[in-house]
Design a protein around this motif. Structure first.
Motif, PDB file in Angstrom:
ATOM      1  N   ARG A  35       0.847  -1.201   0.000  1.00 25.61           N
ATOM      2  CA  ARG A  35       0.000   0.000   0.000  1.00 25.61           C
ATOM      3  C   ARG A  35       0.881   1.250   0.000  1.00 25.61           C
ATOM      4  O   ARG A  35       2.026   1.234   0.454  1.00 25.61           O
ATOM      5  N   TRP A  37       0.269   5.571   1.075  1.00 26.10           N
ATOM      6  CA  TRP A  37      -0.654   6.505   1.716  1.00 26.10           C
ATOM      7  C   TRP A  37       0.033   7.846   1.895  1.00 26.10           C
ATOM      8  O   TRP A  37       1.253   7.959   1.765  1.00 26.10           O
ATOM      9  N   HIS A  38      -0.750   8.858   2.155  1.00 25.58           N
ATOM     10  CA  HIS A  38      -0.229  10.205   2.333  1.00 25.58           C
ATOM     11  C   HIS A  38      -0.004  10.508   3.806  1.00 25.58           C
ATOM     12  O   HIS A  38      -0.758  10.061   4.674  1.00 25.58           O
ATOM     13  N   THR A  47       4.639  11.066   0.869  1.00 24.75           N
ATOM     14  CA  THR A  47       4.003   9.807   0.518  1.00 24.75           C
ATOM     15  C   THR A  47       4.798   8.696   1.184  1.00 24.75           C
ATOM     16  O   THR A  47       6.028   8.675   1.113  1.00 24.75           O
ATOM     17  N   VAL A  68      -3.315   7.132  -3.509  1.00 24.15           N
ATOM     18  CA  VAL A  68      -3.387   6.310  -2.309  1.00 24.15           C
ATOM     19  C   VAL A  68      -4.066   4.993  -2.671  1.00 24.15           C
ATOM     20  O   VAL A  68      -5.114   4.970  -3.319  1.00 24.15           O
TER      21      VAL A  68
END
Length: 308
Positions: A35, A37-38, A47, A68
Motif C-alpha cells: 500500500r 498513503w499520504h 508519501t 493512495v
C-alpha cells in the motif's frame, strides 16, 4: 487534517537542527504491506509506502505520485528520504541524521515492547513534550490515577542539559501516585527519571511495581505534522507479564484522553522560549531547561523565540 502545500510557507520547517534529525512516522505494525498513503512531517506533504516484501519507503509528495491505494508496479521514485526502523516505528529525515538515540532497555529480553497508541492533537510538538515532563499537573488532570490531592507537592529534583550531547536529563524525581501503572493495586511514591534526547521525543523511566530495583520505560515520540498539529506516538517498554495488551493500551489512551483537551486549549499553541512569557515555579525546572535548550539548539519551528 487536510495536507499542507507550498502555499503554506509558514508551516514548512527550515530549521537545520530539526531537518537533520530522525522523526517518527508511526508504528510499523499499523502499516499495511502493498500500500501507499499520504502523510506529513514538519509541514511537508509526504508519501509513505510499504512494498509487498515489507520494505518501507518515504518520499516528498509530487504531482505525479501514485494515488493512495495499492503499491505501484513501478515502485518508489528515484528520490526518496532515508528511513530507519527502530523501537517498532518508522523514522525518516530530510537531512543527514546522526544516529538515533539509544534506549538500552529495549534490548532486555524480559521486557514487553508495545505500541500503545497514536493520537493527533492540535498543539505544537514542544508543547506536548513540555506537558510530558510536567509532574505538577498529575493531581489535577489525572486525578486518582497519577495523582490526587492533597499530595500536590513536586519535590525538588535535578536537571542537566547538554547542547553538545543534545540531551536533557531530570533525575531524583519523586511523586505520590494512587495508581502509577495499569498493574498497580495501591498508592505509592514513585521514582521518576525524564530524558529528552531529541527536541520532539522524551523518555520516562519510572520505578516498576513488579521489580522495585528496575524501571519501566514509557516514551513519547512526536511527529510534528506542522507547527501547530502533531501525531503523538506512545511506546511502552515494560516489566509486566500479566496485563494483556488491550489493558495496557487502554490505560495509556485514558491518560492521553485527559491530557488532550488541556494541550489543545493551551495558547499560544507554539511554545514561548522567552522566560518572561510564562511565569515558571520551582516545579517547572525541567520545562525551563527544555525551553532554554531549544533556544540554544536554534530551534524556531513550533516555538516563539522572543527577544534575542
Amino acid at each position: 487534517m487536510a495536507p499542507l502545500t507550498a502555499e503554506s510557507p509558514d508551516q514548512l520547517c527550515d530549521d537545520k537542527v530539526l531537518l537533520d534529525l530522525w522523526h517518527p512516522m508511526g508504528a510499523i505494525e499499523t502499516m499495511p504491506r502493498n500500500r501507499v498513503w499520504h502523510d506529513q512531517l514538519l509541514g511537508y506533504p509526504l508519501t509513505t509506502g510499504r512494498a509487498p516484501d515489507g520494505t518501507l519507503w518515504v518520499w516528498k509528495r509530487a504531482a505525479n505520485d501514485p494515488p493512495v491505494g495499492p503499491w505501484p508496479a513501478a515502485g518508489p521514485p528515484e528520490a526518496t528520504l532515508p528511513v530507519l526502523e527502530r523501537y517498532g516505528y518508522l523514522w525518516t529525515s530530510f537531512g543527514a541524521p546522526r544516529p538515533l538515540f539509544h534506549i538500552r532497555e529495549a534490548e532486555e529480553n524480559d521486557r514487553r515492547l508495545l505500541h500503545a497508541c497514536s493520537v493527533t492533537l492540535r498543539t505544537s510538538a514542544p508543547r506536548s513534550i513540555e506537558n510530558f515532563l510536567d509532574m505538577g499537573h498529575f493531581p489535577f488532570i489525572h486525578t486518582a490515577v497519577l495523582g490526587e490531592e492533597p499530595h500536590t507537592e513536586v519535590k525538588d529534583y535535578n536537571v542537566e542539559a547538554s547542547v553538545a550531547d543534545q540531551e536533557i536529563l531530570a533525575t531524583e524525581c519523586v511523586f505520590y501516585q494512587p495508581q502509577a501503572a495499569a498493574n498497580s493495586s495501591g498508592g505509592a511514591e514513585v521514582d521518576y527519571e525524564y530524558r529528552v534526547p531529541h527536541p520532539h521525543c522524551s523518555v520516562l523511566y519510572k520505578s516498576s511495581a513488579i521489580h522495585q530495583e528496575r524501571f519501566d520505560v514509557i516514551a513519547l515520540f512526536v511527529q510534528a505534522l506542522d507547527q501547530e498539529h502533531i501525531r503523538a506516538h506512545m511506546w511502552l517498554c515494560l516489566l509486566d507479564d500479566d496485563q494483556p495488551d488491550w489493558a495496557l493500551r487502554r490505560f495509556q489512551v485514558s491518560i492521553f484522553g485527559q491530557d488532550k483537551p488541556i494541550l489543545e486549549n493551551q495558547l499560544p499553541r507554539r511554545l514561548p522560549l522567552d522566560p518572561r512569557a510564562e511565569t515558571p515555579i520551582r516545579a517547572d525546572k525541567s520545562s525551563v531547561a527544555y525551553r532554554r535548550w531549544l533556544g540554544q539548539l536554534g530551534v524556531r519551528y513550533g516555538v516563539i523565540r522572543g527577544a534575542a
